[in-house]
Enzyme design. Structure first.
Site: not given
Length: 429
Positions: A255, A258, A323-324, A357, A416
């Site tokens: 990861q 990235h 996130e993961h 992924d 109303h």
């Protein structure tokens, strides 16, 4: 949103602390993006072309990828790469179809004569931003375009940087994009949000991008919808004494490659494992071809936290809302049921983030920066709007009109009250 700190949470000990916070001053980015949006609003394609030349060094005769260019990109795709792409598309489609099948439309009679319901209506036009990145991320268009097509979106627009690899054009085509434009960055977001002479205005924009793309999505939100504001990628792994140091280090670095701002971390109850992972990461960086990126991410944003017990591990994990989130424990399925905050969960050491992924079927467009505490990731429901309706019989009016009129009178909203009372009066007249 929680800011990353160099201090461990209460009751935890850092064996490897993050070198700096993920937060950064983005005031200049916001100013530049505001300028881009204003010019695209005023000048349309001319502004888009100017920014494409300025930022991407690309002066194209036409922004839109033609049918012939699509076919050429497809023909140039390596056969095995195409087969793998189609494998991923099929899995993402199957999962999206299953998700769609779980969504039901309802109509219920809550009182005699009072009928309420909702429908799930696909969006008319969606814009999918497909990032260029350091490498051709062939899974990126799959994750945004395929669920949109499954949801029944009327038209799916894809935008990708002019210098994106031709394989990315092929990926957009195979995933089902109706139109593809070679426009990147904030100008692409502005073009899709506002519409230009050649780019149609969309109803919602999805897909990750760099800081300029993210800021542009933030600024156009309102008249146009967005999926989320994505920060740098994240992975955290929860492990006890059964954890495998080599496997954990491998997944963290996978990861980390990235981006230099990727946040990676291990939370463990076992000191020997923490020490082994720390050594293993350094060992693997020695021959990793992407070590320049992964090493910087590990140095600046990597962490290994040692906690006292499972409860502390869960508590820290839920604060981060990664996130993961991978679970490498003796009973990972039992642990998974105790976790509440994450983007996507990977249960057991055989479930690597890399599978999601690329091709296993769950979506990799996920919440970051602790947004997993209140939202999930991109899914087929992101392309639907659930809208309510009601219809009443005279019996229903008799039930709801009196309390509605009384409440309106209490609130001193005479219009109303009259609207509530009128139908009842006519029925009784």
């Amino acid at each position: 949103m929680t800011a990353q700190s160099n201090q461990p949470p209460a009751g935890a000990e850092y064996l490897k602390a993050p070198g700096r916070s993920i937060a950064e001053d983005d005031s200049r980015t916001a100013e530049l993006v505001a300028e881009v949006i204003a010019r695209v609003r005023a000048e349309g394609d001319a502004a888009v072309r100017d920014y494409s030349i300025r930022f991407d060094k690309a002066d194209l005769d036409s922004f839109e990828v033609t049918a012939a260019q699509r076919e050429a990109a497809l023909d140039a795709l390596d056969p095995q790469t195409r087969a793998d792409t189609e494998f991923a598309i099929a899995n993402v489609r199957r999962f999206a179809e299953a998700q769609l099948g779980s969504l039901t439309e309802i109509e219920v009679e809550v009182l005699p004569g009072v009928h309420l319901g909702h429908r799930n209506i696909p969006l008319e036009r969606v814009g999918c931003y497909v990032p260029g990145g350091r490498y051709p991320l062939l899974s990126a268009p799959i994750m945004t375009i395929v669920p949109a097509k499954v949801a029944g979106v009327g038209e799916v627009i894809a935008c990708l940087p002019p210098n994106a690899h031709e394989a990315m054009v092929a990926g957009c085509h195979l995933a089902g994009a109706d139109r593809i434009f070679r426009i990147g960055g904030a100008q692409a977001i502005a073009a899709m949000a506002l519409g230009t002479e050649t780019v149609p205005r969309v109803d919602k924009i999805v897909g990750p991008g760099n800081a300029f793309v993210n800021e542009a999505k933030r600024q156009v939100f309102g008249p146009v919808g967005i999926d989320q504001l994505a920060g740098p990628s994240e992975i955290f792994i929860l492990a006890d004494e059964t954890g495998d140091a080599e496997m954990i280090a491998t997944d963290l670095l996978a990861q980390a490659e990235h981006d230099v701002r990727t946040r990676v971390g291990l939370i463990t109850t076992h000191r020997p494992l923490a020490e082994a992972v720390l050594a293993e990461v350094e060992r693997q960086l020695g021959d990793l071809s992407t070590a320049e990126t992964a090493g910087a991410a590990w140095r600046d944003f990597g962490e290994i936290a040692l906690v006292s017990d499972e409860a502390a591990m869960i508590a820290y994990s839920d604060i981060i809302a990664a996130e993961h989130l991978q679970v490498h424990t003796l009973d990972p399925k039992a642990m998974a049921k105790k976790l509440s905050h994450y983007g996507s969960l990977f249960i057991g050491e055989l479930s690597s983030v890399v599978y999601s992924d690329k091709c296993s079927g769950t979506n990799h467009t996920l919440p970051t920066m602790a947004a997993g505490r209140y939202t999930g990731g991109l899914w087929v429901g992101s392309y639907l709007k659930t809208v309510t309706h009601q219809w009443l019989t005279p019996e229903g009016v008799a039930a709801v009109a009196p309390p509605a009129a009384r409440q309106a009178a209490t609130e001193r909203l005479e219009g109303h009250r009259r609207a509530a009372q009128l139908r009842l009066d006519r029925m009784q007249g």
